[in-house]
Design a protein around this motif. Sequence first.
Motif, PDB file in Angstrom:
ATOM      1  N   PRO A   1       0.816  -1.233   0.000  1.00  0.00           N
ATOM      2  CA  PRO A   1       0.000   0.000   0.000  1.00  0.00           C
ATOM      3  C   PRO A   1       0.842   1.273   0.000  1.00  0.00           C
ATOM      4  N   SER A   2       1.831   1.337   0.864  1.00  0.00           N
ATOM      5  CA  SER A   2       2.661   2.550   0.907  1.00  0.00           C
ATOM      6  C   SER A   2       3.498   2.671  -0.356  1.00  0.00           C
ATOM      7  N   LEU A   3       3.918   1.534  -0.921  1.00  0.00           N
ATOM      8  CA  LEU A   3       4.723   1.572  -2.143  1.00  0.00           C
ATOM      9  C   LEU A   3       3.901   2.081  -3.316  1.00  0.00           C
ATOM     10  N   PHE A   4       2.671   1.582  -3.475  1.00  0.00           N
ATOM     11  CA  PHE A   4       1.807   2.033  -4.571  1.00  0.00           C
ATOM     12  C   PHE A   4       1.506   3.528  -4.434  1.00  0.00           C
ATOM     13  N   GLY A   5       1.248   3.983  -3.226  1.00  0.00           N
ATOM     14  CA  GLY A   5       0.994   5.403  -3.011  1.00  0.00           C
ATOM     15  C   GLY A   5       2.195   6.247  -3.396  1.00  0.00           C
TER      16      GLY A   5
ATOM     17  N   LEU B   1       4.451   5.440  -5.673  1.00  0.00           N
ATOM     18  CA  LEU B   1       4.575   5.429  -7.132  1.00  0.00           C
ATOM     19  C   LEU B   1       3.580   6.396  -7.767  1.00  0.00           C
ATOM     20  N   ASP B   2       2.381   6.483  -7.226  1.00  0.00           N
ATOM     21  CA  ASP B   2       1.389   7.418  -7.761  1.00  0.00           C
ATOM     22  C   ASP B   2       1.865   8.865  -7.613  1.00  0.00           C
TER      23      ASP B   2
ATOM     24  N   LEU C   1       4.921   9.751  -7.468  1.00  0.00           N
ATOM     25  CA  LEU C   1       6.050   9.894  -8.375  1.00  0.00           C
ATOM     26  C   LEU C   1       5.566  10.228  -9.787  1.00  0.00           C
ATOM     27  N   ARG C   2       4.551   9.507 -10.264  1.00  0.00           N
ATOM     28  CA  ARG C   2       3.998   9.766 -11.598  1.00  0.00           C
ATOM     29  C   ARG C   2       3.424  11.164 -11.686  1.00  0.00           C
ATOM     30  N   ALA C   3       2.867  11.639 -10.577  1.00  0.00           N
ATOM     31  CA  ALA C   3       2.263  12.974 -10.570  1.00  0.00           C
ATOM     32  C   ALA C   3       3.302  14.073 -10.392  1.00  0.00           C
ATOM     33  N   GLY C   4       4.552  13.681 -10.224  1.00  0.00           N
ATOM     34  CA  GLY C   4       5.612  14.667 -10.054  1.00  0.00           C
ATOM     35  C   GLY C   4       5.662  15.286  -8.674  1.00  0.00           C
ATOM     36  N   GLU C   5       4.987  14.670  -7.686  1.00  0.00           N
ATOM     37  CA  GLU C   5       4.947  15.254  -6.353  1.00  0.00           C
ATOM     38  C   GLU C   5       6.172  14.922  -5.525  1.00  0.00           C
TER      39      GLU C   5
END
Length: 882
Positions: free
Chosen positions: A263-267, A269-270, A272-276
């Motif tokens: 769960p924390s890993l997927f969050g 990655l999301d 990261l994709r959003a550039g945050e």
Amino acid sequence: MHPDDLILARATTMEIINSGAPGTRTYRIRRNGSGEEVWIEDRIVPEIGDQGAVVGWWGAARDITDHMKMLESLRLQTARLSESQRIAHLGTWEWDMTTNELWWSDEIYNIFGLRPGEFPATYDAFLERVHPDDRTLVRDGVDRAILDRLPYELAHRILLSDGTVLFVQEKANVRYDMTGRAVKMVGTVQDITTRQRMEDAVRESEQRFRAIFNSVHDGILVIDAETRRFFLANETISAMLGYDLRELANLGIEDVHPAEDLPSLFGHLDKLRAGEVTAVSELRLRRRDGSDFYADIGATPMTLNNRSYIIGVYRDITEQKKSMEELRMLSAVIEHSVNVVFITDRDGNIEYVNPTFERTTGWTKEEAIGRNPRILASGKTTRAEYEELWNIISSGRTWRGAFQNRKKDGQYYWGNSVVTPISNEKGEITHFLAVQEDITERKIAEDRLQYLAAYDELTGLLNRSRFMETLQEWIGHHAVYTGERGCLLIIDIDDFKYINETRGHAAGDEIIKQMGHHLQSMLAGMESSLRKEAGGIRLARLGGDEFAVFLPGLEAASGQEAAERLRASIERFRPVELSAPLTASIGAVVYPDNGSTVKELFTKADAALYRSKRLAKNQIRFFRAEDHDLEYAHSRLRQKESIQSAIAEDRFLPWFQPILRISDGVVSHYEALARLRDQDGKIVYPAEFIDAAEAFGLIGTIDRTIAEKTMLLQRECAKRGQHLHFGMNLSGKELGDEELLAYLQQKISETGADPGNLIFEITETAAVHDLERARKFINSLKSTGCRFSLDDFGVGFTSFLYLRELGVDYIKIDGSFIRNLPHSRNDQLFVKAIIDVARGMGIKTIAEFVENEEILNMLRGLGVDYAQGYFIGKPMSGILRV
């Protein structure tokens, strides 16, 4: 005028005017209203005045729009044709098989770098232009097209006249006549060199990328951001995870991370994709076998063909985390260490101190950092000792030793120190680590033990052992060369046991103390009458109520006179605790009339004393022949009882003498030596009890006691990280005893000692007395891992055959060959022979009686492995703790 032509037109006009000559301008104008562009060419001509100067300009203009459009059209057609030819680089050909004539278009000649007249138009001539390595390929392709009636298509190389190699693509069809005979082949040739080289470059680049990609030490995973599946992986990450590359292609993030971490890993990655966030983090991964490891991951998003991916770079930091944890533990250990720890830079300036340093020295961390360890100097260590320390650690070696240091408040303390250089990856010394154990209390205890080893605690006089040593020194270094005589007196207070029982032990001790002072006073007055060259008078308390006096330079008559003076003075002596007179019996002998050794003198003096007390107290008796047998039996019986009592009361203990490994100056061995603590707490040396113990069959019990206590110490040392070897002596009378063998094997198991660090020492003469029995005994203990040393090698039978038969691991070269080694060529040759043969047989050598640095340096040059002796260290009740 068209804006794009304005600047050029002005520049041209100025050039014409400046030149003063006619000129032509070409430019565009726009018609008013329609905005149509018109090309104008005008010619400007100067008007020359009477004086020959330009006085004006006149010109004529004409419309060249159609002409310019025609030129532009022609230019475009020419460019298109040129570009088509350059891009296609394609020519046609025909081969008449009936006449073997070959026709090429102009473009083929261009491809082959030829002019039409330079090339004989035949198939064979064409084959000559084909690269030699491809001619068979071309022939087989043509033959196959003809025979199989298939289109001909082939890529191959051609070789130009200047050696240039080009790649061409050929396509052709075969035409047949009515009979089915091939008569003509029509086709095309296209130069594909650029394309081929691009393909080769791409293929090579891909191979190079794959090689680099797979050779990177870090693991790389390219992850499809939408599906979270693996798109690309290198061999490093494959090895990390335990999957091969084909298996990884069917896996995704959820397959290589523990479920609880997803769960924390997927969050992450999301985000990261959003550039945050920039993903550089530490994560846990799970291998194929189910085991976990930690990796430091750097992740970067990317877009390829309108699809989002994440590139992850993985570095296995499991060992790094383990090292960091160990470092944290080490830091905690140092912070909580009971030892003083401080670190200095290369110049010796303190950079770190632990809390124990502060508590022990009184210097706070803030006060100590930046200062030199000289703040601890007591002033009692010489400059030469400090220089030796600095020379050792500056050369990259570890220094070990003990110094007396001074605290901030001026109090002294003893520190047993280890100073170790710390080097960087280039091998350059950057720091020094110092670890000090506060051994003040131990040092006080050792000093006290050292004092008690030589002096009687109650009276301050020499004790029995030290008195015997000084008497032996006098015999060995004085009497032998001068021929001097001497008189030994043993004084025993009469009825002292009754005094102890009636007055109490405290009163008895006080009487003994006063008697010692009285004898010292009496002998001081007598010493002035002795010849100085004979040596000084010696006085000792032997134990209980017995004293010994040695009067050098006296014979029987003068000795009788001196003894009488002492007896009479004792009779006159009145201790404060007694109202009655005190008397003493004295047994006396003369050196060398009654004996040439200390043991003989004491035995006969004791016999004379015994007879004196039996016949009449308060008497002096010089030894007579009839005294000997009675005293011998009496003395032996007392020794037996004393040994039995010591065994029963567990008063036998090991002392340890260090053995130095010469190659690196490290003390890696200790020899355990038997000592007896008498009832007064004094240490008794083996010379006083070994013979009797062997005679009465008690030596085996002593050997067992020393061995067991040594094994226990070896186990405790190993727990502290000191993996030391300990040597233990076995009596020749016990060698081969099955009960002793079983006992030793049992105790090794019970104590938990490491048999590999236990060395049993046997004398050469004992071993060869019954060679077969000794060999079986040795082999039985060696099978458990123990080692054996052959003691006193060189003074017994000295046959190297015994070394081979016995299979010992060490031999001790007898001290008689070592003492005079620097000055005896024969001893040097003998020792060298022992070393050479021992080394050839894989046996280590130990030199005994190493008494000075000169001997140690010579042993180092000869190649001896170990050194033992007073220069290395005297026997002591314990070992150094590092």
